[in-house]
Every structure is written in C-alpha cells, then in structure tokens.
Motif scaffolding. Structure first.
Motif, PDB file in Angstrom:
ATOM      1  N   LYS A  89       5.421  -0.181   5.447  1.00 53.91           N
ATOM      2  CA  LYS A  89       4.548  -1.217   4.916  1.00 53.91           C
ATOM      3  C   LYS A  89       4.869  -1.520   3.566  1.00 53.91           C
ATOM      4  O   LYS A  89       4.960  -0.649   2.745  1.00 53.91           O
ATOM      5  CB  LYS A  89       3.308  -1.199   5.210  1.00 53.91           C
ATOM      6  CG  LYS A  89       3.028  -1.206   6.999  1.00 53.91           C
ATOM      7  CD  LYS A  89       1.421  -1.118   7.153  1.00 53.91           C
ATOM      8  CE  LYS A  89       0.947  -1.099   8.505  1.00 53.91           C
ATOM      9  NZ  LYS A  89      -0.207  -0.917   8.904  1.00 53.91           N
ATOM     10  N   PRO A  90       5.172  -2.694   3.127  1.00 51.88           N
ATOM     11  CA  PRO A  90       5.484  -3.035   1.712  1.00 51.88           C
ATOM     12  C   PRO A  90       4.233  -2.548   0.993  1.00 51.88           C
ATOM     13  O   PRO A  90       2.983  -2.639   1.368  1.00 51.88           O
ATOM     14  CB  PRO A  90       5.748  -4.552   1.264  1.00 51.88           C
ATOM     15  CG  PRO A  90       5.117  -4.735   2.903  1.00 51.88           C
ATOM     16  CD  PRO A  90       5.327  -3.916   3.895  1.00 51.88           C
ATOM     17  N   PRO A  91       4.207  -2.018  -0.155  1.00 51.62           N
ATOM     18  CA  PRO A  91       3.230  -1.575  -1.079  1.00 51.62           C
ATOM     19  C   PRO A  91       2.069  -2.719  -1.552  1.00 51.62           C
ATOM     20  O   PRO A  91       2.847  -3.766  -1.665  1.00 51.62           O
ATOM     21  CB  PRO A  91       3.918  -1.032  -2.297  1.00 51.62           C
ATOM     22  CG  PRO A  91       4.942  -1.415  -2.513  1.00 51.62           C
ATOM     23  CD  PRO A  91       5.609  -1.761  -1.083  1.00 51.62           C
ATOM     24  N   ARG A  92       0.794  -2.402  -1.298  1.00 53.90           N
ATOM     25  CA  ARG A  92      -0.071  -3.449  -1.534  1.00 53.90           C
ATOM     26  C   ARG A  92      -0.024  -3.990  -2.951  1.00 53.90           C
ATOM     27  O   ARG A  92      -0.012  -2.961  -3.833  1.00 53.90           O
ATOM     28  CB  ARG A  92      -1.430  -2.794  -1.320  1.00 53.90           C
ATOM     29  CG  ARG A  92      -2.602  -4.074  -1.453  1.00 53.90           C
ATOM     30  CD  ARG A  92      -3.852  -3.339  -1.250  1.00 53.90           C
ATOM     31  NE  ARG A  92      -4.967  -4.046  -1.555  1.00 53.90           N
ATOM     32  CZ  ARG A  92      -6.391  -3.874  -1.331  1.00 53.90           C
ATOM     33  NH1 ARG A  92      -6.603  -2.671  -0.911  1.00 53.90           N
ATOM     34  NH2 ARG A  92      -7.180  -4.720  -1.676  1.00 53.90           N
ATOM     35  N   GLN A  93      -0.048  -5.117  -3.276  1.00 51.90           N
ATOM     36  CA  GLN A  93       0.022  -5.722  -4.396  1.00 51.90           C
ATOM     37  C   GLN A  93      -1.268  -5.301  -5.166  1.00 51.90           C
ATOM     38  O   GLN A  93      -2.324  -5.569  -4.628  1.00 51.90           O
ATOM     39  CB  GLN A  93       0.265  -7.099  -4.563  1.00 51.90           C
ATOM     40  CG  GLN A  93       0.391  -7.669  -5.919  1.00 51.90           C
ATOM     41  CD  GLN A  93       0.916  -9.256  -5.989  1.00 51.90           C
ATOM     42  OE1 GLN A  93       0.749  -9.951  -4.815  1.00 51.90           O
ATOM     43  NE2 GLN A  93       0.861  -9.945  -7.092  1.00 51.90           N
ATOM     44  N   LYS A  94      -1.385  -4.766  -6.530  1.00 56.60           N
ATOM     45  CA  LYS A  94      -2.439  -4.519  -7.202  1.00 56.60           C
ATOM     46  C   LYS A  94      -3.238  -5.605  -7.478  1.00 56.60           C
ATOM     47  O   LYS A  94      -2.614  -6.455  -8.098  1.00 56.60           O
ATOM     48  CB  LYS A  94      -1.909  -3.646  -8.286  1.00 56.60           C
ATOM     49  CG  LYS A  94      -1.479  -1.940  -8.031  1.00 56.60           C
ATOM     50  CD  LYS A  94      -1.119  -1.284  -9.101  1.00 56.60           C
ATOM     51  CE  LYS A  94      -0.733   0.110  -8.580  1.00 56.60           C
ATOM     52  NZ  LYS A  94      -0.756   1.059  -9.937  1.00 56.60           N
ATOM     53  N   ILE A  95      -4.527  -5.566  -7.696  1.00 55.85           N
ATOM     54  CA  ILE A  95      -5.424  -6.583  -7.990  1.00 55.85           C
ATOM     55  C   ILE A  95      -5.564  -6.470  -9.649  1.00 55.85           C
ATOM     56  O   ILE A  95      -6.075  -5.517 -10.131  1.00 55.85           O
ATOM     57  CB  ILE A  95      -6.646  -6.460  -7.334  1.00 55.85           C
ATOM     58  CG1 ILE A  95      -6.449  -6.582  -5.943  1.00 55.85           C
ATOM     59  CG2 ILE A  95      -7.715  -7.455  -7.949  1.00 55.85           C
ATOM     60  CD1 ILE A  95      -7.948  -6.448  -4.845  1.00 55.85           C
ATOM     61  N   ALA A 104     -11.321 -11.491  -4.037  1.00 63.12           N
ATOM     62  CA  ALA A 104     -10.255 -10.396  -4.151  1.00 63.12           C
ATOM     63  C   ALA A 104     -10.945  -8.936  -4.491  1.00 63.12           C
ATOM     64  O   ALA A 104     -10.340  -7.884  -3.844  1.00 63.12           O
ATOM     65  CB  ALA A 104      -9.293 -10.801  -5.189  1.00 63.12           C
ATOM     66  N   THR A 107     -12.205  -6.599  -1.603  1.00 64.56           N
ATOM     67  CA  THR A 107     -11.119  -5.909  -0.810  1.00 64.56           C
ATOM     68  C   THR A 107     -10.956  -4.528  -1.188  1.00 64.56           C
ATOM     69  O   THR A 107     -10.649  -3.799  -0.475  1.00 64.56           O
ATOM     70  CB  THR A 107      -9.963  -6.631  -0.856  1.00 64.56           C
ATOM     71  OG1 THR A 107      -9.216  -6.732  -2.057  1.00 64.56           O
ATOM     72  CG2 THR A 107     -10.002  -8.151  -0.268  1.00 64.56           C
ATOM     73  N   LEU A 108     -11.437  -4.374  -2.581  1.00 62.42           N
ATOM     74  CA  LEU A 108     -11.407  -2.954  -2.885  1.00 62.42           C
ATOM     75  C   LEU A 108     -12.457  -2.042  -2.316  1.00 62.42           C
ATOM     76  O   LEU A 108     -13.549  -2.535  -2.147  1.00 62.42           O
ATOM     77  CB  LEU A 108     -11.615  -2.728  -4.527  1.00 62.42           C
ATOM     78  CG  LEU A 108     -10.812  -3.729  -5.413  1.00 62.42           C
ATOM     79  CD1 LEU A 108     -10.978  -3.603  -6.691  1.00 62.42           C
ATOM     80  CD2 LEU A 108      -9.063  -2.922  -5.199  1.00 62.42           C
ATOM     81  N   ARG A 109     -12.158  -1.012  -1.907  1.00 65.23           N
ATOM     82  CA  ARG A 109     -13.090   0.022  -1.208  1.00 65.23           C
ATOM     83  C   ARG A 109     -14.141   0.457  -2.136  1.00 65.23           C
ATOM     84  O   ARG A 109     -14.096   0.513  -3.430  1.00 65.23           O
ATOM     85  CB  ARG A 109     -12.244   1.375  -0.972  1.00 65.23           C
ATOM     86  CG  ARG A 109     -11.436   1.265   0.438  1.00 65.23           C
ATOM     87  CD  ARG A 109     -10.731   2.646   0.622  1.00 65.23           C
ATOM     88  NE  ARG A 109      -9.956   3.060  -0.304  1.00 65.23           N
ATOM     89  CZ  ARG A 109      -9.219   4.223  -0.342  1.00 65.23           C
ATOM     90  NH1 ARG A 109      -9.571   5.036   0.338  1.00 65.23           N
ATOM     91  NH2 ARG A 109      -8.511   4.733  -1.269  1.00 65.23           N
ATOM     92  N   ASP A 152      -5.473   0.752  -6.783  1.00 62.46           N
ATOM     93  CA  ASP A 152      -5.210  -0.387  -6.398  1.00 62.46           C
ATOM     94  C   ASP A 152      -5.420  -1.621  -7.631  1.00 62.46           C
ATOM     95  O   ASP A 152      -5.455  -2.660  -7.053  1.00 62.46           O
ATOM     96  CB  ASP A 152      -6.092  -0.968  -5.047  1.00 62.46           C
ATOM     97  CG  ASP A 152      -5.698  -0.006  -3.831  1.00 62.46           C
ATOM     98  OD1 ASP A 152      -4.586   0.561  -3.726  1.00 62.46           O
ATOM     99  OD2 ASP A 152      -6.624   0.500  -3.363  1.00 62.46           O
TER     100      ASP A 152
END
Length: 219
Positions: A89-95, A104, A107-109, A152
């Motif tokens: 899976k492509p790396p998740r784009q950082k916020i 947005a 969505t962070l844990r 993230d």
C-alpha cells in the motif's frame, strides 16, 4: 420350512422401511465420496490435485473480493484456488498541522473532536506550528498520545504567520503564548531606541535567543 417363510416374510410397511433405510445409506455414501474429492484447505488456501497425476490446461477467471487482500481464482470444472495478490500500500500522506481541519486531525489515533479543536485553537494563537513536537503544548496531549500519531504528522514553517516586531502593538505581541508581559516590555523599549533589523539584532538587544520566540517575528 414354515419357520423360514415366517422369518423371511416382510409386510408392506417393512418393505417401505427397508427401502427408505437403503436410500439413506446410499445417499450418505454418495455425499461421503463427493466430499472426499473436494479441495482440501491448506494454510488458509484451497488447493486441488489433478486426477491421475495428469497436467490440465484450464482457463481461469480471477474474481477480486472487496476488502480482501487475496484474489479468488476459479478453475473451470475442477476446483477453486486462492492466490495471494497482496500489493504494497502506498505510504499514508502525512497531515500538515498548519493546514489540516478538524476532520483530518480526527483521523489520527488518539485524537477526537475535543483535541482536534484544541490543536486548531492553539495553532491560531501561535500563528502556526514550526515543529510538530509543539503539539505537546496543547492541553491534554501527553507524550503517550503523541507517540501514537507522531509519524503521521508534519509541520511546515512556510505556513507560519509572523508578528511584525517593529510595528505590532504591545497587546498584539502579548497575545502570543510565547511572550509574557516582561518580555514584551523589553521588546518595546528596545525598538523605541532603534528598530530591529534582523534576528541577530533582536537577540543581541533583548537576550531572547530561544528559537521559539524568534521564529515568529518578522523585521
């Protein structure tokens, strides 16, 4: 002789019972043979053995399943095989903490609506985050919580709103969370003598060398 006739004599009900029992036994035998020829489950995959060790060229149809990392391959008239088709899976784009909205951020844990609101309010007070670790200054966010999402997030210094230190009012500078009353007095008195020309000049005349202060000033 009469004994054997009586022993081997079956009434109509007996014949129906024997026939039904025979049918049930035959059905069970057929089911048992059929099941024994089905593909065996091995390590989470369905596999099959060609009959008589023969090699068969059979067309296959790949059917992807939504939400599953594997692909089911249907082998015509033979069996069903599951082949792994997992892709990286492509790396998740950082916020970016300086541009993200509450949706947005949530969505962070470990971040819910309350923390998301606090992060944005503190961002507005600061003028933006120059370092992602500044989020630890938000009330209630501990290092344990920060460790859940630190990889993230990011903070872009390009998004920082700076204070024009030579023209901003006393109240405007004091409004910033990094400056207290005594510090602002020192800044205003120094600039009344000579306006600040650079970060180095500001540090030399105020002794405020902490990057936390200087990064939010413009000259």
């Amino acid at each position: 002789m009469n004994f054997f006739k009586q022993f081997l004599f079956f009434s109509k009900a007996d014949k129906i019972g024997i026939f039904s029992l025979s049918a049930i036994v035959l059905t069970l035998l057929i089911i048992n043979v059929t099941l024994s020829r089905l593909p065996e489950i091995n390590d989470g995959r369905l596999t099959c053995q060609p009959e008589h060790n023969s090699v068969m060229n059979i067309d296959t149809i790949a059917v992807p399943i939504t939400g599953v990392d594997d692909t089911i391959v249907l082998v015509t008239d033979t069996c069903m095989v599951i082949r792994s088709s997992r892709e990286k899976k492509p790396p998740r784009q950082k916020i970016n903490l300086n541009t993200a909205d509450s949706t947005a951020l949530m969505t962070l844990r470990g971040i819910g609506a309350v923390y998301a609101s606090r992060i944005i309010k503190y961002r507005d007070l600061l003028g933006g985050y120059y370092d992602k670790s500044q989020i630890l200054e938000v009330y209630g966010i501990t290092r344990e919580t920060y460790s859940l999402f630190c990889d993230d997030i990011t903070a872009s210094p390009d998004n920082i709103v700076k204070i024009p230190v030579n023209t901003a009012s006393f109240k405007e500078i004091l409004h910033h969370p990094y400056f207290d009353y005594d510090m602002v007095v020192k800044i205003v008195r120094a600039r009344e003598v000579t306006p600040f020309t650079s970060t180095e000049d500001f540090i030399a005349r105020t002794d405020l060398s902490d990057r936390r202060f200087t990064v939010y000033l413009s000259f």
